[in-house]
Design a protein around this motif. Structure first.
Motif, PDB file in Angstrom:
ATOM      1  N   ILE A  26       0.853  -1.183   0.000  1.00 27.87           N
ATOM      2  CA  ILE A  26       0.000   0.000   0.000  1.00 27.87           C
ATOM      3  C   ILE A  26       0.888   1.231   0.000  1.00 27.87           C
ATOM      4  O   ILE A  26       1.911   1.273   0.690  1.00 27.87           O
ATOM      5  N   SER A  27       0.500   2.221  -0.779  1.00 27.94           N
ATOM      6  CA  SER A  27       1.289   3.442  -0.880  1.00 27.94           C
ATOM      7  C   SER A  27       1.199   4.257   0.405  1.00 27.94           C
ATOM      8  O   SER A  27       0.372   3.985   1.279  1.00 27.94           O
TER       9      SER A  27
ATOM     10  N   SER B 184      -0.005   7.081   1.044  1.00 22.44           N
ATOM     11  CA  SER B 184      -1.286   7.751   1.272  1.00 22.44           C
ATOM     12  C   SER B 184      -2.450   6.771   1.409  1.00 22.44           C
ATOM     13  O   SER B 184      -3.540   7.147   1.829  1.00 22.44           O
ATOM     14  N   GLY B 185      -2.210   5.540   0.990  1.00 24.53           N
ATOM     15  CA  GLY B 185      -3.293   4.567   0.990  1.00 24.53           C
ATOM     16  C   GLY B 185      -4.094   4.549  -0.291  1.00 24.53           C
ATOM     17  O   GLY B 185      -4.991   3.721  -0.449  1.00 24.53           O
ATOM     18  N   ASP B 186      -3.767   5.441  -1.228  1.00 28.49           N
ATOM     19  CA  ASP B 186      -4.542   5.546  -2.459  1.00 28.49           C
ATOM     20  C   ASP B 186      -4.247   4.432  -3.460  1.00 28.49           C
ATOM     21  O   ASP B 186      -5.049   4.160  -4.360  1.00 28.49           O
ATOM     22  N   SER B 187      -3.099   3.818  -3.315  1.00 28.68           N
ATOM     23  CA  SER B 187      -2.694   2.788  -4.262  1.00 28.68           C
ATOM     24  C   SER B 187      -2.359   1.508  -3.521  1.00 28.68           C
ATOM     25  O   SER B 187      -1.680   1.530  -2.496  1.00 28.68           O
ATOM     26  N   THR B 188      -2.848   0.400  -4.056  1.00 33.88           N
ATOM     27  CA  THR B 188      -2.545  -0.907  -3.492  1.00 33.88           C
ATOM     28  C   THR B 188      -2.137  -1.867  -4.607  1.00 33.88           C
ATOM     29  O   THR B 188      -2.465  -1.646  -5.777  1.00 33.88           O
TER      30      THR B 188
ATOM     31  N   SER C 173      -4.790  -2.194   4.121  1.00 37.04           N
ATOM     32  CA  SER C 173      -5.209  -0.831   4.436  1.00 37.04           C
ATOM     33  C   SER C 173      -4.281  -0.270   5.496  1.00 37.04           C
ATOM     34  O   SER C 173      -3.466  -1.002   6.079  1.00 37.04           O
TER      35      SER C 173
ATOM     36  N   SER D 194       5.845   4.632  -3.090  1.00 43.34           N
ATOM     37  CA  SER D 194       4.926   3.876  -3.928  1.00 43.34           C
ATOM     38  C   SER D 194       4.958   2.389  -3.615  1.00 43.34           C
ATOM     39  O   SER D 194       5.900   1.882  -2.998  1.00 43.34           O
TER      40      SER D 194
END
Length: 124
Positions: A51-52, A54-58, A71, A103
């Motif tokens: 997970i990135s 920010s949590g925006d990308s997994t 998460s 990332s």
């Protein structure tokens, strides 16, 4: 220095669900990606999910895609792995790891801190 402590591992019947947690101390995790890896007995460690910052990308291994969800809660300095539809082949020690980068990544070489692991057993 960062300390990562995984928890939540246990014996779960096939088809069941479980959530693993990874709590960090010593440094905030909010600026780096995080990952989960696993190692089954007699096998090499393998990537599970990332997970990135920010949590925006997994990103997920094909073997867990659609069943596992990674998460994070940066306010709690904690990363989670929700595991559903568990299979016997998911049996392994699960490790949390901190990346050097923002990332997602499946490569263990991009991770610089590791927890001690928590055991998941899914009997056949």
């Amino acid at each position: 220095q960062v300390q990562l402590v995984e928890s939540g591992g246990q014996l779960v019947q096939a088809g069941g669900s479980l959530r693993l947690s990874c709590a960090a101390s010593g440094r905030t995790l909010s600026s780096t990606a995080m990952g989960w890896f696993r190692q089954a007995s007699g096998k090499e460690r393998e990537f599970v999910a990332s997970i990135s910052w920010s949590g925006d990308s997994t990103y997920y291994a094909d073997s867990v895609k659609g069943r596992f969800t990674i998460s994070r809660d940066n306010a709690k300095n904690t990363v989670y792995l929700q595991m559903n539809s568990l299979k016997p082949e998911d049996t392994a020690v699960y490790y949390c790891a901190k990346s050097r980068y923002y990332s997602v990544s499946y490569s263990s070489s991009r991770y610089d801190y590791w927890g001690q692991g928590t055991q998941l057993t899914v009997p056949s």
